[in-house]
Design an enzyme around this catalytic site. Structure first.
Site, PDB file in Angstrom:
ATOM      1  N   SER A 262       0.842  -1.195   0.000  1.00 52.21           N
ATOM      2  CA  SER A 262       0.000   0.000   0.000  1.00 52.21           C
ATOM      3  C   SER A 262       0.874   1.240   0.000  1.00 52.21           C
ATOM      4  O   SER A 262       2.084   1.175   0.202  1.00 52.21           O
ATOM      5  CB  SER A 262      -0.888   0.011   1.244  1.00 52.21           C
ATOM      6  OG  SER A 262      -0.098   0.278   2.384  1.00 52.21           O
ATOM      7  N   LYS A 263       0.220   2.367  -0.226  1.00 56.51           N
ATOM      8  CA  LYS A 263       0.940   3.630  -0.228  1.00 56.51           C
ATOM      9  C   LYS A 263       1.583   3.860   1.129  1.00 56.51           C
ATOM     10  O   LYS A 263       2.664   4.426   1.240  1.00 56.51           O
ATOM     11  CB  LYS A 263      -0.045   4.748  -0.565  1.00 56.51           C
ATOM     12  CG  LYS A 263       0.591   6.111  -0.446  1.00 56.51           C
ATOM     13  CD  LYS A 263      -0.150   7.155  -1.193  1.00 56.51           C
ATOM     14  CE  LYS A 263      -0.004   8.525  -0.576  1.00 56.51           C
ATOM     15  NZ  LYS A 263       1.217   8.763   0.181  1.00 56.51           N
ATOM     16  N   ARG A 264       0.899   3.399   2.166  1.00 51.03           N
ATOM     17  CA  ARG A 264       1.433   3.603   3.508  1.00 51.03           C
ATOM     18  C   ARG A 264       2.783   2.894   3.714  1.00 51.03           C
ATOM     19  O   ARG A 264       3.635   3.367   4.451  1.00 51.03           O
ATOM     20  CB  ARG A 264       0.416   3.154   4.559  1.00 51.03           C
ATOM     21  CG  ARG A 264       0.322   4.188   5.651  1.00 51.03           C
ATOM     22  CD  ARG A 264      -0.826   4.007   6.623  1.00 51.03           C
ATOM     23  NE  ARG A 264      -2.103   3.714   6.024  1.00 51.03           N
ATOM     24  CZ  ARG A 264      -2.933   2.785   6.506  1.00 51.03           C
ATOM     25  NH1 ARG A 264      -2.586   2.055   7.540  1.00 51.03           N
ATOM     26  NH2 ARG A 264      -4.104   2.602   5.940  1.00 51.03           N
TER      27      ARG A 264
END
Ligand code: GLU
Length: 505
Positions: A262-264
């Site tokens: 994910s972007k996180r």
């Protein structure tokens, strides 16, 4: 069945920056198309106006331009099947909605969001399907007159597909093999919304794949659950014979290997998940991109190509053409691919060292210009040749070479502690005299003279050279000392040693 021309598509929804997983999907489509002499289309799936983000389409196109992934047809290019933006194809879809309704394979439903919410609250695991549709407000439960009256009245309605219960639906996937799903778990998905006169993703996607003569649908694994519905839609529309073949690509996993990337993860571990920097038009938040982080497009392509596919050759560096020649869907893995971003840096390093000195120097020139440094191009070329092997990214060049262009203004404390010994000042004073006596200041000659002096005085070479480096570079780094002194020259070298003697008193 006769062999069809290979035609594949990348069909992003313009809902924001393109995730690196989407880039890989597009790349695999590209490699597959080129391998088979086929076409790659770019279709923008923008039927969900709620999720439309301005600038996303331009961002997608710019990303592929940067990466060297070329489309044969589509948005920004044109082609025989234009328009390629779904919001511009409204009229096309309506016809097929009407056809499905006329054939009794779809129905009109008026249930309001509140009514559906109440059902969800009352019935565990509620879904609109064969078991529940006869309790709904729809064209199966209302009379034809009532339906017409509501439509004329402007009541909001949707069109739902009518899924027959208890049928095993087979999806033949080129990567996963045969996947069988019982239609009981499918719901009567909405295909069309009268409110905005637009089809939903499912219908638009199938109609366009058919009309655009798509031969293979290569897309992310997250779309596998939709595939049985798509198979049924092809059948309902009478297109089963020309249904594309499916290939669902494995997920990209977190660097730790568990769960979807994910972007996180990128924010947490400090790597980009987008090809280009992206500024969210609503929040103004800026997310880093591979391009702005100093990656070379060829390195990103090479890195992504091997995330979920293996060429069956014990080698890791491949040009785009080699990837095209080697690509095949049966070497795509079924299981997720761990996103090893350290490996991404390694790829960039490999591509950097294989660039010519000239190319690396070109990459460096803007930085030098920005710093107001004037230096002949040939010298820059030579300087980068000395440090090229030490860097992963062009934006590390300044840090590795600044001392060629500017005298140090400070001396690294740790290095001073470790390398500036009691007798360092005296040795440096003597060294200045030795340097003054050198006429030919080339690396070879200067080195020879200095080494002879060290030997004659039985000095410790390491100690002398460490102190010397500290005075010239400011810290314990950089290429061969005499390569540095040859470039900065005799006067500058001596001046730096003198300045350090002053500063390190
Ligand atoms: N619009 C879908 C997406 O955003 C396309 C999925 C597909 O390739 O069928 O990924």
């Amino acid at each position: 069945m006769a062999e069809r021309k290979v035609r594949v598509r990348f069909a992003p929804s313009p809902t924001g920056a393109l995730h690196i997983g989407g880039v890989r999907t597009a790349l695999y489509n590209y490699l597959f198309a080129k391998k088979h002499g086929g076409d790659l289309l770019l279709r923008i799936e923008d039927t969900d106006s709620q999720r439309f983000v301005p600038g996303a389409e331009e961002y997608i196109i710019e990303s592929f331009n940067w990466l060297g992934i070329k489309f044969d047809e589509g948005v920004g290019i044109g082609g025989d099947h234009a328009p390629y933006r779904q919001s511009e194809r409204k009229d096309i879809y309506k016809k097929y909605v009407d056809q499905l309704l006329a054939d009794g394979l779809a129905y009109i439903a008026f249930d309001t969001p509140e009514e559906l919410e109440a059902k969800r609250a009352a019935i565990p695991n509620f879904q609109y399907d064969a078991r529940t549709r006869m309790q709904g407000v729809n064209s199966l439960t209302l009379s034809a007159e009532e339906v017409q009256k509501r439509i004329d009245n402007g009541d909001k309605y949707v069109v739902r597909i009518k899924i027959e219960p208890n049928e095993d639906v087979e999806v033949h996937d080129l990567i996963r093999g045969k996947v069988v799903i019982n239609s009981n778990i499918l719901d009567d998905k909405v295909l069309y919304k009268a409110a905005d006169q637009l089809p939903t993703y499912h219908l638009a996607n199938i109609v366009d794949d058919h009309l655009m003569e798509i031969s293979h649908v290569i897309r992310g694994e997250e779309w596998l659950p939709s595939a049985p519905l798509h198979v049924l839609l092809y059948r309902y529309l009478g297109w089963a014979d020309t249904m594309p073949q499916f290939a669902h690509l494995p997920l990209l996993l977190k660097p730790e290997g568990n769960g979807k990337l994910s972007k996180r993860d990128g924010d947490r571990l400090g790597f980009p998940v987008f090809p280009l920097q992206w500024k969210d038009p609503k929040t103004g938040d800026v997310s880093s991109g591979y391009r702005e982080s100093g990656y070379l497009p060829e390195a990103v392509v090479n890195f992504l190509a091997l995330l979920g596919w293996n060429p069956g050759i014990d080698r890791e560096i491949f040009s785009m053409q080699e990837l095209i020649d080697l690509f095949s869907l049966d070497r795509v893995s079924k299981s997720g691919a761990r996103f090893d971003y350290e490996k991404g840096k390694w790829f960039n390093h490999e591509y950097m060292i294989n660039k010519s000195d000239e190319e690396v120097a070109e990459m460096f020139m803007p930085t030098l210009k920005e710093k107001g440094i004037e230096c002949p191009f040939d010298t820059v070329k030579y300087i980068v040749s000395l440090v090229k092997s030490r860097i992963n990214f062009a934006n590390e060049l300044w840090d590795q070479t600044s001392f060629f262009f500017e005298a140090p203004t400070a001396y690294d404390e740790k290095s001073v502690k470790k390398r500036w010994k009691e007798n360092s000042p005296e040795m440096m004073r003597q060294l200045i005299e030795v340097l003054k006596g050198i006429d030919d200041f080339s690396a070879e000659n200067a080195e020879k003279v200095v080494m002879d002096w060290i030997a004659k005085n039985e000095y410790n070479t390491g100690l002398v050279m460490n102190s010397f480096r500290l005075t010239v570079v400011g810290e314990a780094k950089g290429p061969h000392m005499f390569d540095i002194t040859a470039i900065i020259g005799k006067d500058e070298t001596i001046a730096r040693v003198e300045r350090a003697l002053e500063a390190l008193k």
